[in-house]
Design an enzyme around this catalytic site. Structure first.
Site, PDB file in Angstrom:
ATOM      1  N   HIS A 149      -3.413  12.699   1.981  1.00 24.18           N
ATOM      2  CA  HIS A 149      -4.771  12.183   1.831  1.00 24.18           C
ATOM      3  C   HIS A 149      -5.551  12.577   3.081  1.00 24.18           C
ATOM      4  CE1 HIS A 149      -7.979   9.109   1.808  1.00 24.18           C
ATOM      5  NE2 HIS A 149      -7.721   8.930   0.528  1.00 24.18           N
TER       6      HIS A 149
ATOM      7  N   ASP B   3       2.398   6.787   5.707  1.00 27.03           N
ATOM      8  CA  ASP B   3       1.211   6.326   4.972  1.00 27.03           C
ATOM      9  C   ASP B   3       1.717   5.661   3.697  1.00 27.03           C
ATOM     10  OD1 ASP B   3      -0.964   6.027   3.297  1.00 27.03           O
ATOM     11  OD2 ASP B   3      -1.590   8.130   3.383  1.00 27.03           O
TER      12      ASP B   3
ATOM     13  N   GLN C 214       0.084   4.230  -1.150  1.00 25.43           N
ATOM     14  CA  GLN C 214       0.493   4.330  -2.550  1.00 25.43           C
ATOM     15  C   GLN C 214       1.892   3.798  -2.794  1.00 25.43           C
ATOM     16  OE1 GLN C 214      -1.547   5.171  -4.970  1.00 25.43           O
ATOM     17  NE2 GLN C 214      -3.198   5.628  -3.525  1.00 25.43           N
TER      18      GLN C 214
ATOM     19  N   LYS D 282      -4.732  -1.982  -2.696  1.00 24.49           N
ATOM     20  CA  LYS D 282      -3.806  -1.253  -3.562  1.00 24.49           C
ATOM     21  C   LYS D 282      -2.564  -2.076  -3.877  1.00 24.49           C
ATOM     22  CE  LYS D 282      -5.396   3.200  -1.741  1.00 24.49           C
ATOM     23  NZ  LYS D 282      -6.131   3.762  -2.879  1.00 24.49           N
TER      24      LYS D 282
ATOM     25  N   CYS E  47      -9.541  12.900  -2.532  1.00 24.78           N
ATOM     26  CA  CYS E  47      -9.441  12.911  -1.064  1.00 24.78           C
ATOM     27  C   CYS E  47      -8.208  13.681  -0.606  1.00 24.78           C
ATOM     28  CB  CYS E  47      -9.431  11.487  -0.501  1.00 24.78           C
ATOM     29  SG  CYS E  47     -10.977  10.600  -0.728  1.00 24.78           S
TER      30      CYS E  47
END
Length: 405
Positions: A122, A199, A202, A225, A363
Site C-alpha cells: 500500500h 503492516d 488487512q 478495518k 492505493c
C-alpha cells in the site's frame, strides 16, 4: 462449531438497508468494515454518560473516561498478545503508526543503510519509507513478486544484507489478498539484524494475531478495518524499542517535565501519544476487539475460506473475467478485470444493483504497474458476508456483462 453468519449479520444494523431498492450487498471490506451495534452503543454511551478528557481530571467523569480508555488498551494488548500493555500505542490508523516508526528510523539511518519493502505495498508502506530514505541518504530496496501475486521469498532473502536496517511488508495484500509468510520473512530479516514492521491493516480482521509468535518488532493496524471506528489505530512495538524510539509529535501528555529551555519525555505508552486522544474511538475499538475476540476463530476462518472458494470458482468459470492475484495463500479479496468494461463501469453498474465493491489501483499504483493493469474491480469479503451474497455478485456481473457488451 458451525459459524452462524446470520447471527453475526443481525448485529450489524447497516446490513439491513437497501440501495436503489435492492438489499445492500457490502463487499468493500478491505476499504473499511461495518460496525456491530455493540460498538455503536459503546461510542454513544461514552458521549452520553462520561464524555471527558482522560488521565489528569479531578472529577468522576474524567475517572470513568480514563477507565474505559485504558481498559481498551488492556483489551487490545491481550488480543495481540503484547508482552506488556505499554506496548500498545494509540494512533489515528495504520498510516500514522507507520509514520511514527519511519520518522524515528529516519533520524537513525545514514548513507549506506538500506530499507527493504515489497512490490505489493500500500502507498502508506512505500512513500513513508521512501521519504525517510530521501531525508537520511539511505537506499530503498524493493523485493519482487511473481505473476501470481506472491512474494518471491528467495529474492527477498537475497536483498537482505548487513546494511538492511528496516524491513516492512504487509501481513495481507489489500489489493490481492495474498497472505505473506510473516514468521519466515521476519526470521530472515532478523538474521541480518534488521528491524521488522508488519503492516497489519488487512491481516488483523482475519483471525487472531500473536505479535510475540510472529517475532516482528512493530505491528500496525487500523480500527476501522476491525469493525471499529475510523480515526483510531494501533502501533504495537517491543517495549525496549519504543522506550527509546525518537518521538514524532510533541505537545501535551507525552512530556514529563517542561521548561523554556528543554523538555523530558513521558514513559510508555504516553511518550508517543501527543495531545488529546480520540477517546471515543479508543472506547469503540476496545469494544470491537472484545466483540471480535469472542467469536469462534476456527469457524470464522472456515467461513471466510468458503466465501473465497465460492467466489474463486465462480470467477474462474465466468467467461471474460480475469482474476488478478491468484496466490496459493490468500484471503478476503477477489480482484478482477472483465473484457467488456472498465473497472469503474463495473463498479457503477454493480452499485445500481445494491452491490458495493471498490475500483481503481487501491492505493497500490506501483503494484498495478508491475501487474500491467490500470487497476481492478475488487470485491472484498468479511465475516458477515454470506455465500448467497457471493452468488448475488456473480448474477449481477452477468447483467453487467450484457449491459457493457
Amino acid at each position: 462449531m458451525t459459524f452462524d453468519v446470520m447471527a453475526v449479520r443481525k448485529q450489524f444494523p447497516i446490513l439491513a438497508r437497501e440501495v436503489d431498492g435492492q438489499p445492500l450487498v457490502y463487499l468493500d471490506n478491505a476499504a473499511t468494515t461495518q460496525k456491530p451495534q455493540c460498538v455503536i452503543d459503546a461510542i454513544v454511551d461514552y458521549y452520553t454518560t462520561c464524555n471527558s478528557n482522560v488521565h489528569r481530571g479531578a472529577h468522576r467523569l474524567a475517572d470513568e473516561a480514563t477507565q474505559r480508555y485504558e481498559g481498551a488498551r488492556d483489551i487490545v494488548a491481550q488480543f495481540i498478545n503484547a508482552n506488556v500493555r505499554e506496548e500498545v500505542i494509540w494512533t489515528s490508523g495504520t498510516t500514522e503508526a507507520i509514520n511514527i516508526v519511519a520518522n524515528g528510523i529516519g533520524q537513525i539511518l545514514g548513507a549506506g543503510d538500506e530499507v527493504l519493502v515489497t512490490e505489493m505495498e500500500h502507498h502508506a508502506n512505500i512513500v513513508t519509507w521512501q521519504q525517510a530514505c530521501k531525508r537520511s541518504g539511505a537506499s530503498l530496496k524493493v523485493a519482487p513478486i511473481n505473476d501470481l501475486g506472491e512474494l518471491d521469498v528467495a529474492a527477498f532473502e537475497a536483498l537482505l544484507t548487513p546494511n538492511t536496517k528496516m524491513v516492512a511488508f504487509p501481513h495481507v495484500s489489500n489489493s490481492l489478498g495474498t497472505i505473506n509468510p510473516v514468521k519466515e520473512l521476519t526470521a530472515k530479516a532478523k538474521a541480518v539484524g534488521a528491524w521488522v514492521l508488519v503492516d497489519g491493516a488487512q491481516g488483523i480482521a482475519h483471525g487472531a494475531v500473536d505479535v510475540q509468535d510472529l517475532g516482528c518488532d512493530f505491528y500496525a493496524f487500523s480500527g476501522h478495518k476491525l469493525f471499529g471506528p475510523t480515526g483510531i489505530g494501533v502501533l504495537w512495538g517491543k517495549a525496549s524499542l519504543l522506550a527509546e524510539w525518537p518521538v514524532w509529535q510533541t505537545g501535551g501528555e507525552m512530556i514529563s517535565e517542561v521548561t523554556y529551555q528543554d523538555a523530558q519525555w513521558n514513559v510508555l505508552p504516553y511518550r508517543l501519544e501527543a495531545g488529546t486522544p480520540h477517546i471515543a474511538g479508543v472506547v469503540g475499538l476496545g469494544e470491537a476487539v472484545r466483540w471480535f475476540s469472542e467469536l469462534d476463530m476456527s469457524g470464522l476462518k472456515a467461513h471466510e475460506k468458503a466465501l473465497m472458494d465460492s467466489a474463486t470458482a465462480q470467477a474462474e468459470a465466468f467467461e471474460g473475467l480475469t482474476i488478478i492475484g491468484q496466490a496459493r495463500e490468500k484471503t478476503g479479496v477477489l480482484s478482477f478485470l472483465m473484457a467488456e468494461g472498465h473497472p469503474a463501469d463495473i463498479g457503477f453498474l454493480l452499485d445500481r444493483q445494491g452491490i458495493a465493491i471498490r475500483t481503481g489501483h487501491h492505493c497500490a499504483e506501483p503494484l498495478m504497474n508491475r501487474l500491467g493493469v490500470p487497476g481492478t474491480a475488487r470485491a472484498s469479503f468479511s465475516i458477515y458476508n454470506s455465500l448467497e451474497e457471493v452468488d448475488v455478485l456473480f448474477e449481477a456481473l452477468k447483467k453487467v456483462r450484457m449491459m457493457l457488451a
